[in-house]
Design a protein around this motif. Sequence first.
Motif, mmCIF file in Angstrom:
data_model
loop_
_atom_site.group_PDB
_atom_site.id
_atom_site.type_symbol
_atom_site.label_atom_id
_atom_site.label_comp_id
_atom_site.label_asym_id
_atom_site.label_seq_id
_atom_site.Cartn_x
_atom_site.Cartn_y
_atom_site.Cartn_z
ATOM 1 N N GLY A 137 0.592 -1.262 -0.100
ATOM 2 C CA GLY A 137 0.122 -0.075 -0.080
ATOM 3 C C GLY A 137 0.874 1.254 0.181
ATOM 4 N N LEU A 138 2.033 1.023 0.923
ATOM 5 C CA LEU A 138 2.412 2.383 0.527
ATOM 6 C C LEU A 138 3.679 2.508 -0.875
ATOM 7 C CD1 LEU A 138 4.332 2.031 4.279
ATOM 8 C CD2 LEU A 138 2.519 4.072 3.613
ATOM 9 N N SER A 139 3.603 1.192 -0.682
ATOM 10 C CA SER A 139 4.684 1.775 -2.258
ATOM 11 C C SER A 139 3.445 2.379 -2.840
ATOM 12 C CB SER A 139 5.093 -0.020 -2.862
ATOM 13 O OG SER A 139 4.100 -0.713 -3.146
ATOM 14 N N THR A 140 2.359 1.601 -3.791
ATOM 15 C CA THR A 140 0.968 2.462 -4.564
ATOM 16 C C THR A 140 1.439 3.725 -4.402
ATOM 17 O OG1 THR A 140 0.086 0.150 -4.046
ATOM 18 C CG2 THR A 140 -1.592 2.067 -5.044
ATOM 19 N N VAL A 141 1.011 4.856 -2.876
ATOM 20 C CA VAL A 141 0.960 5.834 -3.057
ATOM 21 C C VAL A 141 2.637 6.696 -2.790
ATOM 22 C CG1 VAL A 141 -0.859 6.041 -1.673
ATOM 23 C CG2 VAL A 141 1.330 5.710 -0.570
ATOM 24 N N GLU A 142 3.951 5.783 -3.872
ATOM 25 C CA GLU A 142 5.349 5.897 -3.529
ATOM 26 C C GLU A 142 5.868 6.341 -2.235
ATOM 27 O OE1 GLU A 142 5.409 8.278 -6.895
ATOM 28 O OE2 GLU A 142 4.999 6.224 -8.422
ATOM 29 N N ILE A 143 5.161 6.277 -0.993
ATOM 30 C CA ILE A 143 5.797 6.734 -0.073
ATOM 31 C C ILE A 143 7.224 5.591 0.026
ATOM 32 C CG2 ILE A 143 6.038 6.521 2.263
ATOM 33 C CD1 ILE A 143 3.218 7.041 2.361
#
Length: 60
Positions: free
Chosen positions: A30-36
């Motif tokens: 999920g964090l990689s989806t929002v590029e965090i």
Amino acid sequence: METTSQGDPRVLFAMNLVLSSAFAAFVIWGLSTVEITQFTLVNVGSLALVIMAATYLITR
């Protein structure tokens, strides 16, 4: 006579490992989806260890 069972520690450890790893993978995804952050094995493993340690400390 009443007896209580805490369960087999090996089974509890395996369940904690599997569930913590799955949750960590979901959170990192999920964090990689929002590029965090990036979805890497190191990130998933690190978060899984943190979650496992937290659940161990909370249940003791």
